[in-house]
Design a protein around this motif. Structure first.
Motif, mmCIF file in Angstrom:
data_model
loop_
_atom_site.group_PDB
_atom_site.id
_atom_site.type_symbol
_atom_site.label_atom_id
_atom_site.label_comp_id
_atom_site.label_asym_id
_atom_site.label_seq_id
_atom_site.Cartn_x
_atom_site.Cartn_y
_atom_site.Cartn_z
ATOM 1 N N ARG A 6 0.809 -1.175 -0.012
ATOM 2 C CA ARG A 6 -0.127 -0.088 0.039
ATOM 3 C C ARG A 6 0.927 1.282 0.065
ATOM 4 N N THR A 8 1.370 5.397 0.806
ATOM 5 C CA THR A 8 1.208 5.996 2.102
ATOM 6 C C THR A 8 -0.123 6.440 2.259
ATOM 7 N N GLN A 10 -2.805 5.260 0.826
ATOM 8 C CA GLN A 10 -3.494 4.237 1.051
ATOM 9 C C GLN A 10 -3.585 3.725 2.627
ATOM 10 N N THR A 11 -2.573 3.674 3.037
ATOM 11 C CA THR A 11 -2.329 3.286 4.543
ATOM 12 C C THR A 11 -2.941 4.344 5.333
ATOM 13 N N GLN A 14 -6.852 3.919 5.264
ATOM 14 C CA GLN A 14 -6.992 2.816 5.918
ATOM 15 C C GLN A 14 -7.169 2.839 7.621
ATOM 16 N N TYR A 36 8.080 -0.170 6.771
ATOM 17 C CA TYR A 36 7.625 0.174 5.622
ATOM 18 C C TYR A 36 8.977 -0.154 4.660
ATOM 19 N N TYR A 47 3.897 0.236 2.370
ATOM 20 C CA TYR A 47 3.372 -0.868 3.540
ATOM 21 C C TYR A 47 2.854 -2.006 3.181
ATOM 22 N N GLN A 49 0.454 -4.931 3.353
ATOM 23 C CA GLN A 49 -0.972 -4.896 4.202
ATOM 24 C C GLN A 49 -0.967 -6.046 5.347
ATOM 25 N N ILE A 52 0.099 -3.879 8.281
ATOM 26 C CA ILE A 52 -1.108 -2.736 8.816
ATOM 27 C C ILE A 52 -1.843 -3.573 9.411
#
Length: 72
Positions: A6, A8, A10-11, A14, A36, A47, A49, A52
């Motif tokens: 992902r 930054t 997108q992270t 989320q 990361y 990152y 998933q 995360i």
């Protein structure tokens, strides 16, 4: 298993936080601690998933009283 990476943005979406907060945590080494990867010569950050998900699982709380003892 195929790993999903992902950005930054997108992270941050989320985790319901700003991209800047995530970038600051990377720079200072404080706050949210998710591993990361810096990719290529441009230093693009990604990152995994699974990292995360592991962070979110580690910070799972079951009541508001329990949330006070959790550090981010």
């Amino acid at each position: 298993m195929i790993e999903i990476y992902r950005t930054t943005k997108q992270t941050a979406e989320q985790l319901c936080m700003s991209e800047k907060s995530l970038a600051n945590a990377r720079y200072t080494g404080t706050g949210i601690d998710i591993p990361y990867i810096k990719m290529g010569t441009s230093g693009s950050v990604r990152y995994r998933q699974s990292d995360i998900d592991a962070y979110m699982e580690a910070h799972l709380v079951h009541s508001t009283g329990e949330a006070k003892s959790v550090e981010i």
